[in-house]
Enzyme design. Structure first.
Site, PDB file in Angstrom:
ATOM      1  N   ASP A  61       0.877  -1.151   0.000  1.00 26.98           N
ATOM      2  CA  ASP A  61       0.000   0.000   0.000  1.00 26.98           C
ATOM      3  C   ASP A  61       0.928   1.218   0.000  1.00 26.98           C
ATOM      4  O   ASP A  61       2.115   1.120   0.318  1.00 26.98           O
ATOM      5  CB  ASP A  61      -0.941  -0.014   1.214  1.00 26.98           C
ATOM      6  CG  ASP A  61      -2.159   0.870   0.970  1.00 26.98           C
ATOM      7  OD1 ASP A  61      -3.197   0.644   1.631  1.00 26.98           O
ATOM      8  OD2 ASP A  61      -2.070   1.778   0.114  1.00 26.98           O
TER       9      ASP A  61
HETATM   10  C1  GLC Z   1      -4.299   4.343  -0.242  1.00 31.28           C
HETATM   11  C2  GLC Z   1      -5.222   3.155  -0.122  1.00 31.28           C
HETATM   12  C3  GLC Z   1      -5.142   2.196  -1.267  1.00 31.28           C
HETATM   13  C4  GLC Z   1      -4.831   2.953  -2.537  1.00 31.28           C
HETATM   14  C5  GLC Z   1      -3.428   3.524  -2.394  1.00 31.28           C
HETATM   15  C6  GLC Z   1      -3.048   4.418  -3.581  1.00 31.28           C
HETATM   16  O1  GLC Z   1      -3.774   4.695   0.991  1.00 31.28           O
HETATM   17  O2  GLC Z   1      -5.167   2.398   1.098  1.00 31.28           O
HETATM   18  O3  GLC Z   1      -6.397   1.517  -1.359  1.00 31.28           O
HETATM   19  O4  GLC Z   1      -4.893   2.091  -3.663  1.00 31.28           O
HETATM   20  O5  GLC Z   1      -3.245   4.253  -1.196  1.00 31.28           O
HETATM   21  O6  GLC Z   1      -3.851   5.560  -3.583  1.00 31.28           O
END
Ligand code: GLC
Length: 743
Positions: A269
């Site tokens: 993430d």
């Molecule tokens: C965010 C989310 C994830 C997302 C990523 C990119 O914090 O948890 O679902 O795809 O970052 O934006």
């Protein structure tokens, strides 16, 4: 269009295509030959890469890209959120919008709504729309679906995920992923794993027993890998059993890669990596969400130095690169026959509307107030800020810059605006409404509420209610912080802005009031539900949400949605809250309820929910008449044949739900669990038999001692009907012997 107006990125793609053609013309390298086996292409390309080229593929070089390697014809790899549409471009090095004019997309209803349709075919169509639009937007990886189980109705991202049940969630995930990946785009199932709250999401250490993990929180991921062949898995921010999930040996190496045989790549993430040694050794393949200088982060220079110093075998890097390349080849990045993308086509719009329509759940319809009769209604008072508020462009990473968004008010005007007098009253003070109205575009009705204070708004709404034949109240939540928004959880189950009082006043002023709720999960409604004759749960409807609502309200479409999550009467009836097991203490969250998530808890504790999991009414009636369990020839699986009739006055669609109840299990098990469902269209008076497979896995529980799923000898009851609390048909099944089953 004048080619010089094409954004730079398309020029890069064009130059790259020339580069690839050049390489192909000079030396038809095996990796560029689509006829070669996948592993041959991966191995060939890997063998041509330098150390630095390999490292470039395992970490970001901007918010949503990894670097191109022109020498080898490897394109810059663009990835994008989100689970319900391709996000507007941000960055390159910030979260701020990039200011592009070609980054609109079709805002689909979020996954709680897709789940509420219980329509697997529609899930595939949904994924196909997303994959096609991601292709058109030149994205190689789409960061969806999110499949986190709804453990608490307060979860800020409940709207993004398919609800509380592992089987329904896994069916949504599989169909969605098949759709996305059919378009030459890699889907990314997230967030692996146990990311079931926003509160302290970056640090909370989740603890749960192995059966709970395997039977509740992993099944959708396992199905995504084993059934849908998902190409990317995203690790989650939280910790699990003391290790961050983006560098968690047990989840990534032991379960995902070794046990399930996952061949694709694990992406972090955004900003979810904390330690080079753990990331390198524990199964992370791509670090994203960093910032300039990108080489400073965990899978970059530190990894390089570790390899050069002999701390990490090169094989560890090669495996990561192999996985990244496998995803590229499997999504046809190098191939001439990669599907072409398209964006915001009539088909995409029609799919968005169908999902929004089939997601709407008719919770109450006393006296048959709905559907509203276009021919007889002369005036409609539309009340509530959510009737005109735009929702699709906020909520966090799943937000969409939509080509358009039909509001509930507009949807109602499309139905009766020419024949009836439609008024709008904001009704309550939604502080952000002004920022969430369509900037610049004309509002469909005069906004006489501008500048009014709360009581004035309420009084005006009540007066409007008195004057009208019927009232359509559109309220609920929105994507503001502490409501349905990433990064924060809700504080309670209540409707904000004094809506409970307002609803009571409105329905007192006009008993012919329909309440429409926009939200990602349950809200408390006990203080007014008894007085309100009709209630619709409409979730968030995306670009076509207003049209879907209008068509349901006036009977153009018969509602067929069913709840993918329990609506409790009060928060403390919900397991995590009843046990004080949310949001955790001193940085640790113990899932004390174990397997008893959602309806499993309400069954075990004999608690009456406001509306049960799987519940949804129709403008017609369905009568269930027969359940026959038929052994299926191969193996010793079985099937449930359910016969039902549309015994009401109009055509409709019904989801048949089938639950399995172990009668004398040797281990603690939920009273019953959803193990099959099927949605069927029935004309008025029509009878059909729906046959749903019940493999042995449908009877199994996870046995940690055997590290396997076990279908235990003994007696079971199969229950079938239209809701978890309305299962009129039952039939016995006996398993003659205990066996380990494939899962
Ligand atoms: C965010 C989310 C994830 C997302 C990523 C990119 O914090 O948890 O679902 O795809 O970052 O934006």
């Amino acid at each position: 269009m004048n080619p010089w107006l094409l954004p730079l990125r398309r020029w890069c793609a064009a130059l790259l295509a020339v580069g690839v053609a050049a390489v192909r013309a000079v030396e038809p390298a095996p990796y560029l030959d689509p006829a070669q086996p996948l592993e041959t292409r991966v191995g060939d390309l890997l063998g041509r890469m330098t150390l630095d080229e390999k490292l470039a593929l395992v970490h970001a070089d901007s918010k949503f890209t990894t670097a191109a390697i022109p020498r080898l014809g490897i394109p810059r790899r663009w990835m994008s959120d989100g689970p319900n549409g391709v996000r507007e471009d941000v960055g390159p090095d910030t979260w701020l919008p990039a200011g592009h004019t070609d980054d609109f997309s079709t805002a689909m209803p979020p996954l709680i709504a897709l789940a509420a349709t219980w329509n697997v075919d529609l899930g595939r169509a949904y994924g196909t729309v997303l994959g096609s639009e991601a292709r058109e937007r030149n994205k190689q990886i789409l960061l969806g679906p999110g499949v986190n189980i709804q453990r608490t109705p307060l979860g800020g991202r409940s709207f993004e995920f398919p609800g509380e049940d592992p089987w329904l969630t896994s069916r949504v995930a599989v169909s969605y992923i098949q759709g996305v990946q059919s378009q030459g785009v890699a889907a990314c199932v997230k967030h692996f794993a146990a990311n079931n709250q926003e509160e302290q999401r970056g640090s909370i250490d989740v603890q749960m027993d192995e059966r709970t993990l395997r039977e509740i929180y992993l099944p959708a991921f396992e199905a995504a890998v084993k059934e849908a062949g998902v190409l990317v898995v995203m690790g989650s921010y939280n910790q699990f059993r003391g290790q961050h999930c983006c560098e968690n040996d047990y989840l990534l190496n032991q379960v995902l890669k070794k046990e399930w045989g996952f061949p694709g790549l694990v992406v972090s993430d955004w900003g979810g990596v904390h330690n080079t040694d753990e990331a390198v050794r524990n199964g992370l393949d791509l670090e994203m969400g960093t910032e300039p200088p990108y080489d400073n982060f965990y899978l970059a220079r530190r990894f390089r130095n570790g390899i050069l110093q002999g701390k990490y075998p090169l094989a560890l890097l090669d495996d990561k690169v192999r996985r990244n390349l496998r995803v590229m080849f499997a999504s046809k990045v190098f191939d001439p026959d990669r599907p072409a993308g398209a964006i915001n086509t009539p088909t995409h719009q029609a799919t968005a509307r169908q999902v929004a329509e089939e997601a709407i759940v008719l919770l109450k319809n006393d006296g048959g107030l709905l559907p509203l009769d276009k021919g007889r209604i002369r005036s409609v008072a539309v009340i509530g800020a959510n009737a005109t508020r735009l929702q699709a462009h906020s909520g966090g990473s799943s937000a969409i810059k939509s080509f358009y968004e039909i509001t509930p008010l507009e949807g109602i005007l499309h139905q009766v605006g020419a024949a009836a007098n439609v008024t709008f009253s904001q009704g309550y003070l939604d502080p952000d409404l002004s920022s969430d109205r369509r900037p610049g575009a004309a509002q469909p009705l005069p906004d006489a509420d501008a500048g009014r204070r709360g009581e004035e708004l309420a009084a005006r709404a009540v007066e409007a209610a008195k004057q009208a034949d019927v009232v359509v109240y559109v309220g609920g939540l929105n994507h503001d912080r502490f409501f349905d928004a990433e990064g924060s959880d809700r504080k309670d189950l209540k409707l904000p802005y004094g809506q409970d009082e307002l609803i009571r006043r409105v329905v007192a002023a006009n008993p012919r009031t329909v309440v429409v709720l926009l939200s990602g999960s349950a809200v408390e409604m006990g203080s007014w539900l008894g007085q309100v004759p009709a209630v619709l749960q409409a979730w968030y409807g995306g670009a076509e949400g207003g049209n879907a609502l209008g068509r349901i309200l006036f009977g153009v479409v018969n509602p067929s949605g069913k709840l993918p999550c329990t609506f409790p009467k009060r928060l403390e009836d919900s397991p995590a809250h009843a046990l004080g097991a949310y949001p955790g203490e001193h940085g640790t969250e113990r899932y004390a309820e174990g397997l008893l998530v959602g309806y499993r808890w309400f069954d075990a504790k004999h608690i009456e929910p406001q509306f049960p999991f799987g519940f949804g009414l129709s403008y017609t009636r369905f009568t269930y008449s027969r359940l026959a369990i038929t052994p299926v020839a191969e193996g010793n699986a079985s099937a449930a044949a359910v016969t039902l009739t549309n015994s009401g006055p109009r055509d409709g669609a019904e989801t048949v739900e089938v639950y399995v109840r172990p009668l004398h299990p040797s281990v603690p098990r939920p009273e019953k669990e959803l193990k099959a469902f099927g949605k069927v269209a029935l004309r008025a008076g029509e009878t059909k038999t729906v046959t749903l497979p019940l493999p042995r896995a449908a009877f199994a529980f996870y046995d940690p001692q055997r590290a396997a799923w076990v279908a235990e000898q003994g007696d079971y009851e199969i229950l079938a009907g239209g809701s978890s609390r309305d299962l009129p048909l039952t039939a016995p099944v006996r398993l003659a012997a205990t066996s380990v089953v494939a899962h």
